[in-house]
Design an enzyme around this catalytic site. Structure first.
Site, PDB file in Angstrom:
ATOM      1  N   ASP A  76       0.876  -1.405   0.068  1.00 22.75           N
ATOM      2  CA  ASP A  76      -0.065  -0.100  -0.041  1.00 22.75           C
ATOM      3  C   ASP A  76       0.641   1.383   0.019  1.00 22.75           C
ATOM      4  O   ASP A  76       0.278   2.442  -0.237  1.00 22.75           O
ATOM      5  CB  ASP A  76      -1.105   0.071   1.057  1.00 22.75           C
ATOM      6  CG  ASP A  76      -0.345  -0.093   2.815  1.00 22.75           C
ATOM      7  OD1 ASP A  76       0.903   0.169   2.570  1.00 22.75           O
ATOM      8  OD2 ASP A  76      -0.987  -0.669   3.373  1.00 22.75           O
ATOM      9  N   HIS A 111       6.435  -8.170  -1.112  1.00 21.35           N
ATOM     10  CA  HIS A 111       5.121  -8.371  -2.140  1.00 21.35           C
ATOM     11  C   HIS A 111       4.888  -7.251  -3.028  1.00 21.35           C
ATOM     12  O   HIS A 111       4.132  -7.259  -3.648  1.00 21.35           O
ATOM     13  CB  HIS A 111       3.909  -8.827  -1.529  1.00 21.35           C
ATOM     14  CG  HIS A 111       4.046 -10.155  -0.572  1.00 21.35           C
ATOM     15  ND1 HIS A 111       3.211 -10.291   0.392  1.00 21.35           N
ATOM     16  CD2 HIS A 111       4.927 -10.972  -0.596  1.00 21.35           C
ATOM     17  CE1 HIS A 111       3.652 -11.389   1.029  1.00 21.35           C
ATOM     18  NE2 HIS A 111       4.829 -12.217   0.333  1.00 21.35           N
ATOM     19  N   CYS A 129       1.629  -0.507 -21.610  1.00 17.51           N
ATOM     20  CA  CYS A 129       2.678   0.341 -21.457  1.00 17.51           C
ATOM     21  C   CYS A 129       3.033   1.052 -22.917  1.00 17.51           C
ATOM     22  O   CYS A 129       1.989   0.958 -24.029  1.00 17.51           O
ATOM     23  CB  CYS A 129       3.803  -1.121 -21.411  1.00 17.51           C
ATOM     24  SG  CYS A 129       5.676  -0.319 -21.777  1.00 17.51           S
ATOM     25  N   ASN A 142      -0.539  -7.910  17.509  1.00 14.84           N
ATOM     26  CA  ASN A 142      -1.378  -8.598  16.713  1.00 14.84           C
ATOM     27  C   ASN A 142      -2.896  -8.309  17.769  1.00 14.84           C
ATOM     28  O   ASN A 142      -2.771  -8.288  18.911  1.00 14.84           O
ATOM     29  CB  ASN A 142      -1.435  -9.748  16.257  1.00 14.84           C
ATOM     30  CG  ASN A 142      -2.376 -10.059  14.937  1.00 14.84           C
ATOM     31  OD1 ASN A 142      -3.473 -10.062  14.919  1.00 14.84           O
ATOM     32  ND2 ASN A 142      -1.589 -10.362  13.961  1.00 14.84           N
TER      33      ASN A 142
END
Ligand code: OAD
Length: 238
Positions: free
Chosen positions: A103, A118, A147, A212
């Protein structure tokens, strides 16, 4: 509270730190995670949207999903957890930030070097000539994008079944192996090879601290599992 104090003391004493972040660090910025409550993979199947096969079959469908995520992320801002890591980096001689997130919120918060295992949703890659370029438009004006060479462009991210960017895992492993403290923040720790950095750091002697909101696949293997939102806990640790 004793755990929090212990974790704070380890972090204060450490001169080398490795940090692994996952989707949970951006949850308080309003970006949905993949797993857990409200996770994206409850409504979508990874194999339909995040594999090279899915893209070959229906590039437009895959791009629609990425375009939706780009719009969502473009509206979001870094939160207190992203900012706390920027502060931590300033105070530690050896600091490596490893993220599974695409992100770009760590960049926007001001983190220095980031190992983006990633990839990056704000980059494009040509499937024909291999060109690689940034594109921050959200939404994209035309799907699927192309592209300059005319080839079909794909998101600059790593999909299931694809290798990580060249050499990056080695660099992440080196950081994990040389860290006195490893912080594992907002990841379900089920996607490999990223998750393997957790036992790797611990076997090499790091104190591993997890943050977490719930117990994860890694919780039983860490030295200290802190339960709560990263945006609240991380600032308390520093
Ligand atoms: P997951 O969605 O699997 O896990 C997110 C974790 O964040 C869960 O364990 C949540 O409990 C936790 N969490 C949620 N809100 C939190 C908060 N406020 N503070 C702290 N923790 C919170 O995300 P990842 O582990 O990053 O890969 O997923 C790994 C990879 O799987 C992703 O990079 C992506 C995905 O499929 C690819 O697309 C290749």
């Amino acid at each position: 509270m004793a755990d929090l104090e212990q974790a704070r003391a380890w972090i204060a004493a450490a001169t080398s730190l490795a940090v692994l972040t996952g989707a949970g660090i951006s949850a308080e910025s309003g970006i949905p995670t993949f797993r857990g409550a409200g996770g994206l993979w409850k409504n979508y199947k990874p194999e339909d949207l995040a594999t090279p096969e899915a893209f070959a079959k229906d590039p437009r469908l895959v791009w629609e999903w990425y375009n939706w995520r780009r719009e969502l992320i473009a509206k979001a801002a870094p939160n207190a957890a992203h900012r706390a890591l920027v502060e931590l980096e300033k105070h530690k001689p050896r600091f490596t930030l490893i993220t599974q997130n695409v992100d770009g919120l760590h960049d926007r918060a001001g983190s220095g070097k980031i190992l983006k295992l990633h990839g990056d949703i704000w980059r494009m890659r040509c499937t024909a000539c291999g060109a690689n370029w940034p594109d921050r438009r959200a939404p994209l004006p035309k799907l699927p994008p192309h592209c300059a060479c005319g080839g079909l462009a794909r998101p600059g991210v790593v999909w299931f079944g694809e290798p990580l960017p060249d050499g990056m895992m080695k660099e992440a492993e080196h950081a994990a192996a040389s860290a006195q403290v490893a912080l594992v923040i907002g990841t379900s720790a089920v996607v490999h090879p990223a998750a393997s950095l957790i036992p790797y750091a611990r076997h090499a002697g790091a104190k591993v601290i997890e943050i977490n909101i719930e117990e994860t696949a890694a919780s039983a293997q860490v030295d200290c599992a802190l339960c709560g939102p990263a945006g609240e806990l991380l600032p308390l640790l520093l």
